[in-house]
Design a protein around this motif. Structure first.
Motif, PDB file in Angstrom:
ATOM      1  N   UNK A 134       0.841  -1.205   0.000  1.00 16.08           N
ATOM      2  CA  UNK A 134       0.000   0.000   0.000  1.00 16.08           C
ATOM      3  C   UNK A 134       0.874   1.252   0.000  1.00 16.08           C
ATOM      4  N   UNK A 135       0.352   2.274  -0.627  1.00 12.25           N
ATOM      5  CA  UNK A 135       1.084   3.553  -0.650  1.00 12.25           C
ATOM      6  C   UNK A 135       0.498   4.443   0.426  1.00 12.25           C
ATOM      7  N   UNK A 136       1.365   5.045   1.214  1.00  9.17           N
ATOM      8  CA  UNK A 136       0.920   5.927   2.284  1.00  9.17           C
ATOM      9  C   UNK A 136       0.695   7.318   1.734  1.00  9.17           C
ATOM     10  N   UNK A 137      -0.330   8.021   2.207  1.00  9.70           N
ATOM     11  CA  UNK A 137      -0.555   9.390   1.726  1.00  9.70           C
ATOM     12  C   UNK A 137       0.534  10.311   2.254  1.00  9.70           C
ATOM     13  N   UNK A 138       0.852  11.299   1.492  1.00  9.00           N
ATOM     14  CA  UNK A 138       1.878  12.260   1.910  1.00  9.00           C
ATOM     15  C   UNK A 138       1.204  13.434   2.604  1.00  9.00           C
ATOM     16  N   UNK A 139       1.860  13.936   3.639  1.00 13.02           N
ATOM     17  CA  UNK A 139       1.329  15.067   4.391  1.00 13.02           C
ATOM     18  C   UNK A 139       1.999  16.317   3.847  1.00 13.02           C
ATOM     19  N   UNK A 140       1.208  17.319   3.425  1.00 11.81           N
ATOM     20  CA  UNK A 140       1.824  18.531   2.884  1.00 11.81           C
ATOM     21  C   UNK A 140       2.552  19.286   3.987  1.00 11.81           C
ATOM     22  N   UNK A 141       3.629  19.945   3.631  1.00  9.00           N
ATOM     23  CA  UNK A 141       4.384  20.725   4.610  1.00  9.00           C
ATOM     24  C   UNK A 141       3.865  22.153   4.620  1.00  9.00           C
ATOM     25  N   UNK A 142       3.812  22.708   5.826  1.00 12.10           N
ATOM     26  CA  UNK A 142       3.336  24.069   5.998  1.00 12.10           C
ATOM     27  C   UNK A 142       4.540  24.990   6.157  1.00 12.10           C
ATOM     28  N   UNK A 143       4.372  26.248   5.800  1.00 15.38           N
ATOM     29  CA  UNK A 143       5.483  27.185   6.029  1.00 15.38           C
ATOM     30  C   UNK A 143       5.740  27.322   7.526  1.00 15.38           C
ATOM     31  N   UNK A 144       7.012  27.631   7.887  1.00 11.68           N
ATOM     32  CA  UNK A 144       7.380  27.693   9.291  1.00 11.68           C
ATOM     33  C   UNK A 144       6.726  28.862  10.006  1.00 11.68           C
ATOM     34  N   UNK A 145       6.585  29.977   9.361  1.00 15.36           N
ATOM     35  CA  UNK A 145       5.976  31.139  10.001  1.00 15.36           C
ATOM     36  C   UNK A 145       4.630  31.402   9.351  1.00 15.36           C
ATOM     37  N   UNK A 146       3.575  31.220  10.146  1.00 14.08           N
ATOM     38  CA  UNK A 146       2.219  31.458   9.647  1.00 14.08           C
ATOM     39  C   UNK A 146       1.710  32.709  10.331  1.00 14.08           C
ATOM     40  N   UNK A 147       1.328  33.726   9.571  1.00 10.68           N
ATOM     41  CA  UNK A 147       0.794  34.935  10.219  1.00 10.68           C
ATOM     42  C   UNK A 147      -0.616  34.644  10.752  1.00 10.68           C
ATOM     43  N   UNK A 148      -0.848  34.988  12.020  1.00 11.56           N
ATOM     44  CA  UNK A 148      -2.157  34.799  12.621  1.00 11.56           C
ATOM     45  C   UNK A 148      -2.883  36.139  12.609  1.00 11.56           C
ATOM     46  N   UNK A 149      -4.102  36.201  12.096  1.00 17.09           N
ATOM     47  CA  UNK A 149      -4.834  37.473  12.100  1.00 17.09           C
ATOM     48  C   UNK A 149      -5.271  37.819  13.520  1.00 17.09           C
TER      49      UNK A 149
END
Length: 160
Positions: A134-149
Motif C-alpha cells: 500500500x502507498x501511504x498518503x503524503x502530508x503537505x508541509x506548511x510554512x514555518x511562520x504562519x501569520x495569525x490574524x
C-alpha cells in the motif's frame, strides 16, 4: 405543536458571540497594573506578652481514706451434699427393613449417528509477498511562520 428544544440553542450561541467580541486588552491592562503598582508595606505588630504563671502551686492536703472492713465469709460445711447423676434411658436399636432387590437396567441402544457431509475445500490463501504494497498518503508541509490574524481592532496612536 411546536418544538420546545429550539430556544436551548440560543444560550450557547450568545455565549460564543460574547466570547468572540471580548478582546485581550483587559487582561493585558490588569497584568500591567499588577506588575507596575507598588504594594503598601504591611506594618509589623508588636509581640503580645502574656503574664507569667505562678511557679509554685499551693499544696493540697493528702486525702486519707478510712480502711475498709474485711468481709467475713461463713465457714463451709464439712460434708457437702452430692447430687445424683440422672440416668439416661437406653434407646432400642432401630431395626431396618431389608432393601428390596432392584433389577439392573438394560443398556439402551442408541441409533447410529448420521454421517456428516464433507465440506468443500477452501482455496489456498495468497502469499503476503505477492500482495501489492500500500502507498501511504503524503502530508503537505506548511510554512514555518504562519501569520495569525488579530481579532482585536488595531490600537490607534492618535487621540481624538
Amino acid at each position: 405543536m411546536g418544538h420546545h428544544h429550539e430556544p436551548s440553542i440560543l444560550l450557547p450561541l450568545l455565549l460564543m458571540i460574547a466570547l468572540s467580541l471580548m478582546s485581550g486588552k483587559e487582561v493585558v491592562a490588569s497584568r500591567h497594573l499588577l506588575e507596575t503598582a507598588v504594594l503598601p508595606a504591611i506594618p509589623e505588630l508588636p509581640k503580645v506578652e502574656l503574664p507569667s504563671l505562678p511557679t509554685v502551686l499551693p499544696t493540697l492536703p493528702k486525702l486519707e481514706l478510712p480502711p475498709l472492713p474485711k468481709a467475713e465469709l461463713p465457714p463451709l460445711p464439712d460434708h457437702l451434699p452430692t447430687q445424683q447423676q440422672p440416668e439416661l434411658p437406653t434407646l432400642p436399636k432401630p431395626e431396618l427393613s431389608a432393601v428390596p432387590h432392584v433389577p439392573a437396567l438394560e443398556k439402551p441402544e442408541l441409533p447410529p449417528l448420521p454421517e456428516v457431509p464433507k465440506l468443500p475445500e477452501l482455496p489456498a490463501l495468497p502469499h503476503l509477498s505477492e500482495l501489492p504494497k500500500p502507498t501511504l498518503p503524503t502530508i503537505p508541509t506548511f510554512p514555518k511562520e504562519i501569520p495569525f490574524p488579530s481579532l482585536s481592532p488595531p490600537l490607534s496612536t492618535t487621540s481624538p
